[in-house]
Each structure stands twice: as structure tokens, then as C-alpha cells.
Scaffold this motif. Structure first.
Motif, PDB file in Angstrom:
ATOM      1  N   THR B  43       0.832  -1.202   0.000  1.00  0.00           N
ATOM      2  CA  THR B  43       0.000   0.000   0.000  1.00  0.00           C
ATOM      3  C   THR B  43       0.870   1.256   0.000  1.00  0.00           C
ATOM      4  N   GLN B  82      -7.969  -0.124  -0.958  1.00  0.00           N
ATOM      5  CA  GLN B  82      -8.179  -1.439  -0.370  1.00  0.00           C
ATOM      6  C   GLN B  82      -9.569  -1.527   0.262  1.00  0.00           C
ATOM      7  N   ASP B 160      -5.186  -1.260  -5.115  1.00  0.00           N
ATOM      8  CA  ASP B 160      -4.724  -1.832  -3.857  1.00  0.00           C
ATOM      9  C   ASP B 160      -5.668  -2.943  -3.410  1.00  0.00           C
ATOM     10  N   GLU B 161      -5.297  -4.170  -3.684  1.00  0.00           N
ATOM     11  CA  GLU B 161      -6.115  -5.332  -3.326  1.00  0.00           C
ATOM     12  C   GLU B 161      -7.603  -5.087  -3.563  1.00  0.00           C
TER      13      GLU B 161
HETATM   14 MG   LIG Z   1      -2.237  -2.586   2.115  1.00  0.00          MG
END
Ligand SMILES: [Mg+2]
Ligand SMILES: Nc1ncnc2c1ncn2[C@@H]1O[C@H](COP(=O)(O)OP(=O)(O)OP(=O)(O)O)[C@@H](O)[C@H]1O
Lengths: 317, 335
Positions: B43, B82, B160-161
Motif C-alpha cells: 500500500t 483497499q 490496492d487489493e
Molecule cells: Mg495494504
């Protein structure tokens, strides 16, 4: 019942529990409402009814209290009153029946207007400054942030009246005594600490990813604040505004000390009504009743936000 | 779309080093996946590129421009977070339009509308445009979040994910969609995940991050079959690679200095034989295949076997290595 009904169960409360809870709430409401109802009723009583013993619950309503609240009157001989033309209004008629004539308007509305200007003005300022300060504390690395926050809170640790004398002297020097500006500044100063603390809690709960997303998407920080943070902070802002307004609206000690004439607010003015011609409780009650209206309206308008606000963001969405 | 380069980027937060001297070039139109466990600095790397954090050292260029000190709004990147991806006070439509309405862009309403509808169709959310964004399922929210990045044509997409909060089926679906969309747009994309399947299936190149360092970067095939060290080898492969002491199993010709042998399914040959050198300890039936748990003396191994292999718990087998991976005492790969 079953084992599922533990201390942490989320099962609906039983009908009996609900009924008992309901009764308690109603009882509490009645207890808190009685004084208000009493004031409201008194405002429609005649002066003799208002002090009769035992108290009258059933009575003939009259507007005398309101007439006396809004006017100043002079006593005249019955002959003089006879010689006048027909009464101009209900108040005219009521006043004449007491052997008096209306001399002019009272100071109630000017004082009420002062209260409106000072309370709403200081509330706006306190919430405005509080929101910006809270945002700053919440989002930036402020040097000594914790100490500053404690310092801000510490201004609320003593009763405001403890600093009354220094403030009185200061205001006299600065020419702020008995001015609306002076009162707005004073109430703002008292309320801003509450506003910063309340609002910081609310803004802390808004994930900063929202602003960051907006900033990546082409907005400046200020624009992101306006478009993303403010709309999500409305609950907190509304709750804070009500708390600030209630304080500024009801404040008595400073108002008595610092205002006497042109900037006097309602709280110090209402008791003086009594002096104008004996124990005029209905007029006092009428003044109080009208005085309650703005807070009532404001609170009802924002009640949803207020309810959520009181839980301090515990139940969001 | 443009090329993005990181040169010797480092970032520490107080005592914790988050990113440590990372250099990386993401070519124009390339899909790069950063793979690493939690806390590896994934991140933080994305936030550094987006300008949400300032690096302690190093240089970042986007389309050839050094962006040091440039505000996030001026860097021309799009970010999928995320979590907390959608503005809760806006509808799906307004969420998608939000980046286009920014003062930096000033598009006409008609243009915005066309773009929003096009992207909504692309991420298959066009039937819910007027919904409040809080009234969506997790998968729908994530589509909108991805859509909100796609409405723009930035130099690079940073994700991010984006799929980590979804269930397995949806993840598989969106994985494919995302890859398809990236192909269609020819987008430059830096994607962060700790899921090796996402990395293997979507990436043109995978970068392995560990404790803030970029340990290895290469195509999925390279990373899988030529891991630079034990850490990289352990990140890829299902079931996990078996790490055995040198000399435990026959069939290898280990270079000098070999301490550990890494054996995945394809490095193991099984034949039924008594007495044999190993025993079947347990069989997990996954349906399409079986996990064999094998005991070699003190050591346990896991490997895949097809479900028709006639073998049972307690059977003795002969286990041989075939071109396994060799690692030295420091965990570095030996060839
Ligand atoms: Mg992260
Ligand atoms: N704002 C911050 N302040 C202090 N430490 C931070 C901050 N952001 C990240 N870190 C630390 O930096 C390291 C890397 O964090 P980062 O969020 O980049 O990890 P990640 O790879 O994204 O992990 P995850 O898979 O859990 O999202 C962690 O040790 C984290 O605790």
C-alpha cells in the motif's frame, strides 16, 4: 426462556420488557413536561388565576399575559378611558378593562431579537471554527496536538462565571460591554472548545481515504473537504450546533453581567417583566413560552441528527 | 497511458521501514502485480506513486516527468483503495461521475454522462446507477470502485487489493473482467495483492515484495520456476513448496553448498513400492485432485495427485526428486 437469551443476545426484547420500558419513558417524559406545561398554561391565565391556591387546572384562558408582555401600560381614570374611542385590538380591550391604556411596545421583541442574533451568530461561528479546527487536528500532524486539545478542553473545566470579573473589566476597556459583537465573541469562545471536541470525534470516524480519493481525482484538499467530508459530517455538525445553540440561548450569568441595555438578551430581560406592575406571572410565562420556541423548532428540525449525535457516532449510517 | 519509474524509493514511518530502496519500471500498457504478505509495504508503494506520501529518498517519474512535490491531483493517476472505496452520500452514478466533475477537468455534462454509462456497462453495474452506494453488495461496490478509476484515462491505474474483500467466486469473475478491460484499454496498471492466484493469472510481470524490499521481478513463469530465493519460492505454488534438507531424498544432483531443497509437485516422482522410502500419511480429497500428505522419516510433504491414482492411506511408496530447486544456507537459490 432459551439459552440464546444471554446478556449479549440481539433477540428482540419481550413484550413485557417493552411495555415496562415504555411506561418508564412516558413517566419520565411527563415529569420533564410538567414544568413546561405549567408555564404554557400560566401564560394564558389571568393574574389572579395564576396565583390562586389551590392552583387552577381548569380556567378561562385570556391573552392578558401576552398583551402585558408586548406592551407598556399606564393607569388612567375610568372617565378618561370612557372618553376614548372603541378599542383598537383585543389587547386594547383587555388593558382598558384593568383601567389602563397601552403606552407603547415593550422591550420584549428587541431583547428577543438580540438573543436570536447573539445565539445563532455565536453558534455559527463556533461550529464553523470548530469544524475547521477539528479537521485540522484530525488530519494533520499538529505539533503538541494532544496538549492543545487538552488546553482547549480545559477552558471548560471551571464554571464560566469564575472568569466573569476579568472578562467584565476587559470588556469595559475594549468597549465590548453591552454590544452584540461582544456577546457573540464570548459565547463563541466558550462554545468552540465543545465544538472542537465533538466534531473531532465525528471527523475522526470519516475514513481519510475518501478525501485522498478525491484529491487523486483532481480536487484540492479544500474542495475535497467541502465535497466529501462536510456531507458526511452533517450529523455531527447538526448535533454540535444544537448543543452550542442551547448554551448560547439559555446563558444567564454573563448576560446579566455584561448586558443591560441595547444588547440585553432575553434571559436577563424576562425576570424584569415581573417588576412592571406587580407580580405579573402570566406575562413572565408568556415571555418564557415564546422564548422556548426557537430552540424547539431548531431541535425538531434536526432531531434525527441530534439522536445520532448523542450516541457520538456509535451508530453510523 | 504512460511509463512509470521508481528509482531507489524508501519510506519509513517513525521506526518502521515501510518501503526500502525499491526500483521498478512499469512499462506503458503493462500490468504489473506487486505480491507480498501483509505489512510488506504494498500500500505504501502505491501511496508514494499517487503522492499521498512523500518518499524519504528516491525519485518517481510518471510519463518522464519527475513528480517530486507534485500534488496528487496533478499526477494523473487513478487509485482503487483497499477499502472505503465509495462515497456513502452519493449514488452509484454520482460516484462514477465524481472524478470527471473535478475542477481540474471541467467536462460537459453530456460528455460525463456518456463516459459514466460506458464504464458502468464495462464493469456491469449499469442497472444500479441510481442506487445509493451503501445499498450495494460487496461485489457491486468493488465494481463501482474499479469503475470510478476507469472513467478516467490516467497515466497509470493503481489498485490496492481491490478484490480482497470478495468471495472466491466473485474474485475469479472480476479477475477475468479486470484483465479483459485492461487489455481492451491498453492500460498501464500497478496492482497490489497478497493472493498468488491473482498475481499469476493477471500479471505481465510480478514483483515480489518482502519487508519493504523488491526481492524479484519477472514474468509469472519466471518467478514460479526460477525463484531467486526461498522467500519467493514459498510465495508461489499450491500446495506450498516442500522444503527438505539436502540428502533426504534420492534423485538430485545438488550443487556444492546446497543446504535446502525445494520440491513442488512437479519435482516429485511417486511410485508404489514396498518397502519404499516414504509412507502415505493422509489423503485430502478436493474433488478434481487429491492432496497427498507423505511422511519421509521425520519429515512431512504435501503434493498433488490426480484422483485416479490408486493409492491409500498407509501405503508405502518410493519418492524421488526430479530437478528440484536448490538453496544455500542463506536461502539464496543455487543453480
Ligand atoms: Mg495494504
Ligand atoms: N501511516 C503510517 N504510519 C505508521 N506506520 C505505517 C503507516 N502506513 C504504513 N505503516 C507501516 O508500514 C509497513 C507497510 O505497510 P503497508 O500498508 O504498505 O503494508 P501492506 O503491504 O499494504 O499490507 P496489507 O497487505 O496488510 O495491506 C507496515 O509495517 C505498517 O505498519
Amino acid at each position: 426462556m432459551s439459552s440464546a437469551t444471554s446478556a449479549h443476545s440481539v433477540v428482540e426484547p419481550s413484550a413485557t420488557t417493552k411495555r415496562i420500558a415504555g411506561i418508564i419513558v412516558v413517566l419520565y417524559a411527563v415529569i420533564t413536561m410538567v414544568p413546561l406545561a405549567w408555564i404554557f398554561m400560566t401564560s394564558f391565565k389571568s393574574p389572579p388565576d395564576s396565583i390562586s391556591y389551590p392552583p387552577k387546572v381548569v380556567f378561562t384562558p385570556t391573552l392578558e399575559g401576552y398583551c402585558n408582555l408586548f406592551t407598556t401600560r399606564t393607569r388612567q381614570t375610568p372617565e378618561y378611558i370612557q372618553s376614548l374611542g372603541p378599542p383598537q385590538s383585543i389587547c386594547d380591550e383587555i388593558t382598558r378593562s384593568r383601567n389602563m391604556v397601552i403606552a407603547g411596545p415593550s422591550n420584549y421583541w428587541p431583547r428577543f431579537t438580540n438573543s436570536m442574533v447573539i445565539a445563532f451568530g455565536s453558534t455559527f461561528l463556533a461550529v464553523f471554527l470548530g469544524t475547521l479546527a477539528a479537521y485540522g487536528f484530525s488530519r494533520f500532524r499538529v505539533p503538541l496536538a494532544d496538549d492543545l486539545m487538552f488546553f482547549i478542553l480545559s477552558t471548560r473545566m471551571m464554571p464560566p462565571i469564575a472568569v466573569a470579573i476579568p472578562i467584565y473589566l476587559m470588556y469595559r476597556e475594549l468597549g465590548l460591554s453591552d454590544t452584540a459583537l461582544g456577546m457573540i465573541l464570548l459565547y463563541t469562545a466558550v462554545n468552540v472548545s465543545l465544538a472542537v471536541w465533538l466534531l473531532k470525534g465525528f471527523i475522526d470516524e470519516i475514513p481519510r481515504e475518501y478525501e485522498e480519493a478525491a484529491m487523486i481525482d483532481g480536487y484540492t484538499r479544500l474542495q475535497a473537504f467541502r465535497k466529501v467530508v462536510l456531507p458526511q459530517a452533517t450529523t455531527g455538525i447538526a448535533a454540535t450546533a444544537i448543543f452550542c445553540l442551547i448554551f448560547a440561548w439559555n446563558e444567564y450569568a454573563f448576560a446579566v453581567l455584561l448586558t443591560s441595555g441595547s444588547a440585553q438578551t432575553s434571559p436577563p430581560f424576562i425576570p424584569t417583566i415581573i417588576g412592571e406592575g406587580g407580580m405579573d406571572w402570566p406575562a413572565v410565562a408568556a415571555g418564557t413560552t415564546i422564548f422556548l420556541v426557537p430552540i424547539l423548532v431548531f431541535t425538531i428540525l434536526l432531531r434525527k441528527q441530534l439522536l445520532r449525535g448523542i450516541t457520538f457516532g456509535a451508530v453510523r449510517k | 497511458m504512460a511509463e512509470v519509474t521508481l528509482a531507489g524509493i524508501s519510506k519509513t514511518f517513525g521506526q518502521t521501514g515501510a518501503v526500502d530502496n525499491v526500483s521498478l519500471t512499469i512499462r506503458d500498457g503493462e500490468f504489473v502485480v506487486l505480491l507480498g504478505p501483509t505489512g510488506a509495504g504494498k500500500t505504501t508503494t502505491l501511496r508514494l506513486i499517487a503522492g499521498l506520501e512523500a518518499p524519504d529518498a528516491g525519485r518517481i517519474t510518471i510519463a518522464g516527468r519527475d513528480v517530486a512535490g507534485a500534488a496528487p491531483a496533478t499526477r494523473d493517476v487513478a487509485f482503487v483503495f483497499q477499502q472505503y472505496s465509495l462515497y456513502p452520500h452519493l449514488t452509484v452514478y454520482e460516484n462514477l461521475a465524481f472524478p470527471l466533475r473535478s475542477p481540474a477537468r471541467r467536462l460537459h455534462d453530456a460528455e460525463i454522462d456518456a463516459r459514466v454509462r460506458e464504464v458502468a456497462k464495462m464493469v456491469r453495474i449499469d442497472h444500479k446507477l441510481q442506487n445509493r452506494s451503501t445499498r450495494l453488495s460487496g461485489g457491486e461496490m468493488q465494481r463501482v470502485a474499479i469503475g470510478r478509476a476507469l472513467v478516467r484515462k490516467p497515466a497509470i491505474y493503481l489498485m490496492d487489493e481491490p478484490l480482497s474483500s470478495l468471495d472466491a467466486k466473485l474474485r475469479a469473475e472480476l479477475r477475468l473482467e479486470l484483465k479483459r478491460i485492461q487489455n481492451e484499454l491498453g492500460a498501464t496498471l500497478l496492482y497490489v495483492t497478497h493472493d498468488q492466484v491473482e498475481a499469476m493469472t493477471m500479471a505481465d510481470r510480478i514483483g515480489i515484495l518482502a519487508e519493504g524490499k523488491l526481492v524479484q521481478i519477472g514474468s509469472p513463469r519466471e518467478i514460479y520456476s526460477n525463484p531467486a530465493n526461498l522467500h519467493v519460492a514459498a510465495r508461489l505454488g499450491q500446495p506450498h513448496i516442500n522444503l527438505l534438507p539436502q540428502g533426504l531424498l534420492p534423485g538430485c544432483n545438488a550443487p556444492a553448498g546446497t543446504k535446502t531443497i525445494g520440491a513442488r509437485t512437479e519435482h516429485l516422482e511417486i511410485s508404489a513400492s514396498t518397502p519404499g522410502n516414504a509412507e502415505i500419511d493422509w489423503i485430502e480429497h478436493l474433488g478434481d485432485q487429491n492432496h497427498l500428505h507423505i511422511k519421509v522419516g521425520e519429515h512431512k510433504l504435501v503434493t498433488l495427485a490426480d484422483p485416479y491414482l490408486a493409492i491409500q492411506r498407509g501405503d508405502r511408496i518410493d519418492l524421488k526428486l526430479r530437478n528440484p530447486l536448490y538453496f544455500d544456507a542463506g536461502g539464496q537459490r543455487l543453480t
